[in-house]
Design a protein around this motif. Structure first.
Motif, PDB file in Angstrom:
ATOM      1  N   PHE A 161     -15.494  -7.181   5.779  1.00 36.82           N
ATOM      2  CA  PHE A 161     -15.153  -6.227   4.245  1.00 36.82           C
ATOM      3  C   PHE A 161     -15.395  -4.771   4.749  1.00 36.82           C
ATOM      4  CE2 PHE A 161     -16.001 -10.415   2.443  1.00 36.82           C
ATOM      5  CZ  PHE A 161     -14.935 -10.447   1.287  1.00 36.82           C
ATOM      6  N   ASP A 162     -16.055  -4.403   5.396  1.00 34.97           N
ATOM      7  CA  ASP A 162     -16.483  -3.103   5.693  1.00 34.97           C
ATOM      8  C   ASP A 162     -15.218  -2.371   6.386  1.00 34.97           C
ATOM      9  OD1 ASP A 162     -18.117  -0.663   5.534  1.00 34.97           O
ATOM     10  OD2 ASP A 162     -18.327  -0.829   7.832  1.00 34.97           O
ATOM     11  N   TYR A 163     -14.797  -3.147   7.188  1.00 32.61           N
ATOM     12  CA  TYR A 163     -13.590  -2.668   7.933  1.00 32.61           C
ATOM     13  C   TYR A 163     -12.436  -2.287   7.023  1.00 32.61           C
ATOM     14  CZ  TYR A 163      -8.865  -2.569  10.232  1.00 32.61           C
ATOM     15  OH  TYR A 163      -7.574  -2.336  10.623  1.00 32.61           O
ATOM     16  N   TYR A 164     -12.013  -3.088   5.989  1.00 35.08           N
ATOM     17  CA  TYR A 164     -11.093  -2.967   4.942  1.00 35.08           C
ATOM     18  C   TYR A 164     -11.560  -1.630   3.922  1.00 35.08           C
ATOM     19  CZ  TYR A 164      -8.530  -6.661   6.910  1.00 35.08           C
ATOM     20  OH  TYR A 164      -7.840  -7.352   7.520  1.00 35.08           O
ATOM     21  N   LYS A 165     -12.799  -1.563   3.789  1.00 29.63           N
ATOM     22  CA  LYS A 165     -13.412  -0.561   2.861  1.00 29.63           C
ATOM     23  C   LYS A 165     -13.000   0.850   3.440  1.00 29.63           C
ATOM     24  CE  LYS A 165     -17.251   1.348   0.330  1.00 29.63           C
ATOM     25  NZ  LYS A 165     -17.006   2.854   0.384  1.00 29.63           N
ATOM     26  N   ILE A 166     -13.200   0.607   4.709  1.00 28.66           N
ATOM     27  CA  ILE A 166     -12.944   2.104   5.660  1.00 28.66           C
ATOM     28  C   ILE A 166     -11.606   2.414   5.547  1.00 28.66           C
ATOM     29  CG2 ILE A 166     -12.862   3.212   7.865  1.00 28.66           C
ATOM     30  CD1 ILE A 166     -15.616   1.390   8.501  1.00 28.66           C
ATOM     31  N   LEU A 167     -10.600   1.409   5.409  1.00 26.92           N
ATOM     32  CA  LEU A 167      -9.197   1.797   5.403  1.00 26.92           C
ATOM     33  C   LEU A 167      -8.824   2.458   4.271  1.00 26.92           C
ATOM     34  CD1 LEU A 167      -7.249  -1.498   6.795  1.00 26.92           C
ATOM     35  CD2 LEU A 167      -7.708   0.919   8.105  1.00 26.92           C
ATOM     36  N   SER A 168      -9.388   1.808   3.035  1.00 24.93           N
ATOM     37  CA  SER A 168      -9.058   2.299   1.498  1.00 24.93           C
ATOM     38  C   SER A 168      -9.760   3.803   1.585  1.00 24.93           C
ATOM     39  CB  SER A 168      -9.483   1.568   0.708  1.00 24.93           C
ATOM     40  OG  SER A 168     -10.978   1.074   0.810  1.00 24.93           O
ATOM     41  N   ASP A 169     -11.005   3.907   2.020  1.00 25.48           N
ATOM     42  CA  ASP A 169     -11.839   5.278   2.059  1.00 25.48           C
ATOM     43  C   ASP A 169     -10.829   6.335   2.603  1.00 25.48           C
ATOM     44  OD1 ASP A 169     -13.664   3.889   0.391  1.00 25.48           O
ATOM     45  OD2 ASP A 169     -15.106   3.972   2.022  1.00 25.48           O
ATOM     46  N   GLN A 170     -10.437   5.888   3.738  1.00 22.22           N
ATOM     47  CA  GLN A 170      -9.849   7.165   4.748  1.00 22.22           C
ATOM     48  C   GLN A 170      -8.451   7.304   3.935  1.00 22.22           C
ATOM     49  OE1 GLN A 170      -9.467   5.131   8.471  1.00 22.22           O
ATOM     50  NE2 GLN A 170     -11.591   6.268   9.265  1.00 22.22           N
ATOM     51  N   SER A 171      -7.829   6.259   3.199  1.00 23.29           N
ATOM     52  CA  SER A 171      -6.704   6.750   2.599  1.00 23.29           C
ATOM     53  C   SER A 171      -7.058   7.633   1.254  1.00 23.29           C
ATOM     54  CB  SER A 171      -6.023   5.336   1.962  1.00 23.29           C
ATOM     55  OG  SER A 171      -5.628   4.595   2.969  1.00 23.29           O
ATOM     56  N   PHE A 172      -8.174   7.334   0.399  1.00 29.89           N
ATOM     57  CA  PHE A 172      -8.286   8.083  -0.631  1.00 29.89           C
ATOM     58  C   PHE A 172      -8.728   9.695  -0.071  1.00 29.89           C
ATOM     59  CE2 PHE A 172     -10.731   4.257  -2.269  1.00 29.89           C
ATOM     60  CZ  PHE A 172      -9.428   3.671  -2.932  1.00 29.89           C
ATOM     61  N   ASP A 173      -9.047   9.877   1.164  1.00 32.14           N
ATOM     62  CA  ASP A 173      -9.661  11.001   1.658  1.00 32.14           C
ATOM     63  C   ASP A 173      -8.389  11.802   1.568  1.00 32.14           C
ATOM     64  OD1 ASP A 173     -12.426  10.540   1.711  1.00 32.14           O
ATOM     65  OD2 ASP A 173     -12.280  10.052   3.814  1.00 32.14           O
ATOM     66  N   VAL A 188      -2.999   1.302   0.760  1.00 32.09           N
ATOM     67  CA  VAL A 188      -2.652   2.269   2.169  1.00 32.09           C
ATOM     68  C   VAL A 188      -1.056   2.316   2.102  1.00 32.09           C
ATOM     69  CG1 VAL A 188      -2.309   2.033   4.583  1.00 32.09           C
ATOM     70  CG2 VAL A 188      -4.328   1.317   3.366  1.00 32.09           C
ATOM     71  N   TYR A 189      -0.522   1.508   1.627  1.00 26.77           N
ATOM     72  CA  TYR A 189       1.146   1.516   1.782  1.00 26.77           C
ATOM     73  C   TYR A 189       1.467   2.716   0.816  1.00 26.77           C
ATOM     74  CZ  TYR A 189       6.078   0.559   1.615  1.00 26.77           C
ATOM     75  OH  TYR A 189       7.463   0.406   1.638  1.00 26.77           O
ATOM     76  N   ILE A 190       0.912   2.757  -0.555  1.00 28.85           N
ATOM     77  CA  ILE A 190       1.206   3.929  -1.423  1.00 28.85           C
ATOM     78  C   ILE A 190       0.976   5.089  -0.787  1.00 28.85           C
ATOM     79  CG2 ILE A 190       0.941   4.857  -3.743  1.00 28.85           C
ATOM     80  CD1 ILE A 190       0.429   1.527  -4.674  1.00 28.85           C
ATOM     81  N   ALA A 191      -0.258   5.319  -0.562  1.00 26.33           N
ATOM     82  CA  ALA A 191      -0.702   6.431   0.154  1.00 26.33           C
ATOM     83  C   ALA A 191       0.020   7.090   1.324  1.00 26.33           C
ATOM     84  CB  ALA A 191      -2.313   6.393   0.831  1.00 26.33           C
ATOM     85  N   LYS A 192       0.458   6.016   2.211  1.00 26.88           N
ATOM     86  CA  LYS A 192       1.479   6.615   3.213  1.00 26.88           C
ATOM     87  C   LYS A 192       2.791   7.091   2.790  1.00 26.88           C
ATOM     88  CE  LYS A 192       2.934   4.894   7.582  1.00 26.88           C
ATOM     89  NZ  LYS A 192       3.143   3.672   8.670  1.00 26.88           N
ATOM     90  N   MET A 193       3.277   6.457   1.818  1.00 21.73           N
ATOM     91  CA  MET A 193       4.497   6.928   1.015  1.00 21.73           C
ATOM     92  C   MET A 193       4.302   8.260   0.500  1.00 21.73           C
ATOM     93  SD  MET A 193       6.753   3.677  -0.543  1.00 21.73           S
ATOM     94  CE  MET A 193       5.214   3.696  -1.917  1.00 21.73           C
ATOM     95  N   SER A 228      -4.452   3.409  11.977  1.00 22.81           N
ATOM     96  CA  SER A 228      -4.831   2.212  13.128  1.00 22.81           C
ATOM     97  C   SER A 228      -3.866   2.793  14.366  1.00 22.81           C
ATOM     98  CB  SER A 228      -3.879   0.997  12.705  1.00 22.81           C
ATOM     99  OG  SER A 228      -2.372   1.362  12.511  1.00 22.81           O
ATOM    100  N   ILE A 229      -3.160   2.116  15.253  1.00 20.87           N
ATOM    101  CA  ILE A 229      -2.638   2.638  16.541  1.00 20.87           C
ATOM    102  C   ILE A 229      -1.412   3.520  15.649  1.00 20.87           C
ATOM    103  CG2 ILE A 229      -1.459   1.935  18.320  1.00 20.87           C
ATOM    104  CD1 ILE A 229      -2.797  -0.587  18.176  1.00 20.87           C
ATOM    105  N   ALA A 230      -1.500   4.820  16.453  1.00 20.50           N
ATOM    106  CA  ALA A 230      -0.118   5.634  15.907  1.00 20.50           C
ATOM    107  C   ALA A 230       0.880   5.162  16.599  1.00 20.50           C
ATOM    108  CB  ALA A 230      -0.424   6.966  16.749  1.00 20.50           C
ATOM    109  N   LYS A 231       2.057   5.273  15.972  1.00 18.88           N
ATOM    110  CA  LYS A 231       3.532   4.987  16.203  1.00 18.88           C
ATOM    111  C   LYS A 231       3.811   5.343  17.587  1.00 18.88           C
ATOM    112  CE  LYS A 231       6.697   5.457  13.088  1.00 18.88           C
ATOM    113  NZ  LYS A 231       7.727   5.885  12.168  1.00 18.88           N
ATOM    114  N   ASN A 232       4.377   4.516  18.631  1.00 19.34           N
ATOM    115  CA  ASN A 232       4.841   4.679  19.912  1.00 19.34           C
ATOM    116  C   ASN A 232       3.515   4.744  20.680  1.00 19.34           C
ATOM    117  OD1 ASN A 232       7.517   4.324  19.427  1.00 19.34           O
ATOM    118  ND2 ASN A 232       7.497   6.594  18.543  1.00 19.34           N
TER     119      ASN A 232
END
Length: 196
Positions: free
Chosen positions: A9-21, A138-143, A153-157
């Protein structure tokens, strides 16, 4: 077992927190159209679900009488700070509940909308539900960030470089004595002909 649940669960929280930042106040409230949810609304739903499911989860039904699920899809937040405070409140409730899980109650019966679940099944149910919505965040934030998005995560290429780093970080010497590409070859439960 609870340590593993907390880790996942903590892993997924970190993903969202890094998106909010990476997002401004305005971006937290952006929505593609009237039918789509803003990140703020997704947060309201997920945190609302957490508060309902995990408050007194061992003794009370996970769908609390005070929960108004339909209202979770109407934004009432005014600032990004309010969104994040509610988000943290939901996660605190979840992590406090996970810390109550023991080997003795892992298969105890609890209820969600009067449907019986083992504790472990209820955890798996939410471990599928929350990442579904975090993926939306994450998808909305990335857009919204487009070229200014900092990857989570792993950078493209960059897969080869990442794989090499992981191999170096977790060398063969670091593996558990029972770790093996062939079914825990060092385990006494494995027949000799399957050992390398």
């Amino acid at each position: 077992m609870k340590e593993l649940f907390i880790k996942r669960f903590d892993y997924y929280k970190i993903l969202s927190d890094q998106s909010f930042d990476q997002l401004s106040d305005e971006q937290i409230f952006w929505q593609f159209n009237e039918e789509s949810n803003s990140i703020a609304v997704i947060v309201k739903h997920v945190a609302g679900n957490m508060l309902s499911r995990w408050t007194n989860f061992l003794t009370e039904d996970g769908e609390k009488p005070w929960r108004n699920r339909d209202e979770e899809f109407i934004n009432t937040f005014k600032t990004k700070q309010e969104v994040l405070e509610y988000w943290e409140k939901g996660w605190k409730c979840l992590f406090d509940a996970l810390n109550q899980i023991t080997d003795e109650n892992l298969y105890s019966t609890i209820y969600i909308r009067n449907e019986a679940h083992s504790v472990i099944d209820a955890v798996f149910r939410q471990l599928a539900h929350y990442p579904y919505h975090i993926g939306q965040i994450v998808y909305i934030a990335k857009m919204l960030k487009n070229d200014h998005w900092k990857t989570l995560s792993i950078a493209k290429n960059k897969s080869q470089e990442f794989n090499s780093e992981m191999k170096n970080q977790f060398s063969v010497n670091d593996l558990d004595s029972n770790s093996s590409p062939v079914c825990y070859q060092n385990s006494s439960e494995v027949r000799d002909e399957f050992k390398q």
